[in-house]
Enzyme design. Structure first.
Site, PDB file in Angstrom:
ATOM      1  N   ASN A   1      18.063  -0.773 -10.934  1.00 15.77           N
ATOM      2  CA  ASN A   1      17.995   0.594 -10.393  1.00 15.77           C
ATOM      3  C   ASN A   1      19.168   0.858  -9.459  1.00 15.77           C
ATOM      4  OD1 ASN A   1      15.558   2.272 -11.210  1.00 15.77           O
ATOM      5  ND2 ASN A   1      14.633   0.259 -10.873  1.00 15.77           N
TER       6      ASN A   1
ATOM      7  N   ASN B   1      11.641   5.601  -2.514  1.00 13.36           N
ATOM      8  CA  ASN B   1      11.320   4.371  -3.249  1.00 13.36           C
ATOM      9  C   ASN B   1      11.029   4.716  -4.690  1.00 13.36           C
ATOM     10  OD1 ASN B   1      10.484   1.581  -3.630  1.00 13.36           O
ATOM     11  ND2 ASN B   1       8.368   2.318  -3.631  1.00 13.36           N
TER      12      ASN B   1
ATOM     13  N   HIS C   1       8.695   3.334  -7.946  1.00 14.39           N
ATOM     14  CA  HIS C   1       7.581   2.448  -8.299  1.00 14.39           C
ATOM     15  C   HIS C   1       7.300   2.597  -9.795  1.00 14.39           C
ATOM     16  CE1 HIS C   1       3.996   0.069  -7.735  1.00 14.39           C
ATOM     17  NE2 HIS C   1       3.346   0.951  -8.479  1.00 14.39           N
TER      18      HIS C   1
ATOM     19  N   GLU D   1       2.043   3.097   4.360  1.00 14.34           N
ATOM     20  CA  GLU D   1       1.072   2.536   3.424  1.00 14.34           C
ATOM     21  C   GLU D   1       1.830   2.190   2.137  1.00 14.34           C
ATOM     22  OE1 GLU D   1       0.585   5.736   4.681  1.00 14.34           O
ATOM     23  OE2 GLU D   1      -0.579   5.012   6.378  1.00 14.34           O
TER      24      GLU D   1
END
Ligand code: GRF
Length: 228
Positions: free
Chosen positions: A13, A106, A108, A142
């Site tokens: 990435n 981010n 995922h 989280e």
């Protein structure tokens, strides 16, 4: 926008972002790549490509706070404005995230909020879901949580194993991450509560089906799309 990429491993990435950012009109400039793993393949690749790299090995610190402080100090020292996590395998605590509020993104490998955590492709296959994909999101403390910027959907095929599925998702990740970073870096995104509003965003109008409701494989169905 001056951007740092944080990695821990292979860095595919990271390479996709560096590639996108090499276009003169791209709104993000990758100014450094930092890894917490000294031997990460991505770090070597970035260094060979002439990008500033650094290793901040979490094992050299006596806790998350001191590790995060070292990371923060490094990022400040090179005037970073935005952080991209790309396979960065350390959880960041509120201590760090609050200093970089809405300035960390981010990727995922699932359609969040489903399948947070590790081994996503294996769990997707066990559950028999027909679609999976990837998500780029703003980071909260989280795990795998935060306002979603962009997602790409990938079909799960009957013959898939975790590796074939991972490869299909990874190809989508590369495109999705470069696209999402462009949106953030050019200032097109606004966070409103838990959602991200995007200037000029165009959404697909039609549903995707898997399996496709077209006549199935020869001889198995002669039904038309309407009959199914
Ligand atoms: C990717 O699947 C990414 O979504 C996840 O970790 C993997 C990193 O792969 N967070 P790479 O290092 O970018 O090749």
């Amino acid at each position: 926008m001056k951007t740092a990429i944080l990695i821990s491993g292979r860095g595919s990435n990271m390479r996709a972002l560096l590639d996108a950012a090499s276009a003169p009109s791209y709104p993000a400039e990758i100014i450094c790549v930092i890894s917490n793993e000294p031997n990460s393949a991505g770090l070597e690749w970035a260094s060979n490509a002439g990008i500033e790299t650094d290793i901040i090995n979490h094992r050299d610190y006596d806790g998350r706070t001191s590790f995060e402080d070292a990371l923060h100090k490094k990022l400040i020292s090179v005037d970073v404005e935005l952080i991209c996590l790309a396979g960065f395998m350390r959880l960041l605590t509120e201590h760090f995230v609050s200093k970089w509020q809405d300035r960390i993104i981010n990727i995922h490998p699932s359609l969040l909020p489903s399948y947070k955590g590790l081994n996503t492709h294996k769990r997707v296959l066990v559950d028999g879901v027909k679609f999976t994909g990837c998500t780029v999101h703003f980071v909260r403390s989280e795990m795998d949580d935060g306002p979603i910027i962009a997602q790409a959907v990938v079909p799960v095929r009957p013959e898939d194993d975790p590796d074939t599925l991972a490869a299909r998702v990874l190809a989508a990740e590369h495109e999705c991450y470069a696209f999402a970073l462009r949106l953030v870096a050019c200032g097109a995104t606004t966070i409103v509560n838990r959602t991200v509003e995007i200037v000029g965003a165009i959404s697909p109008e039609t549903a995707l089906f898997n399996p496709s409701p077209k006549p199935l494989v020869d001889g198995h169905s002669t039904k038309t799309e309407n009959e199914l």
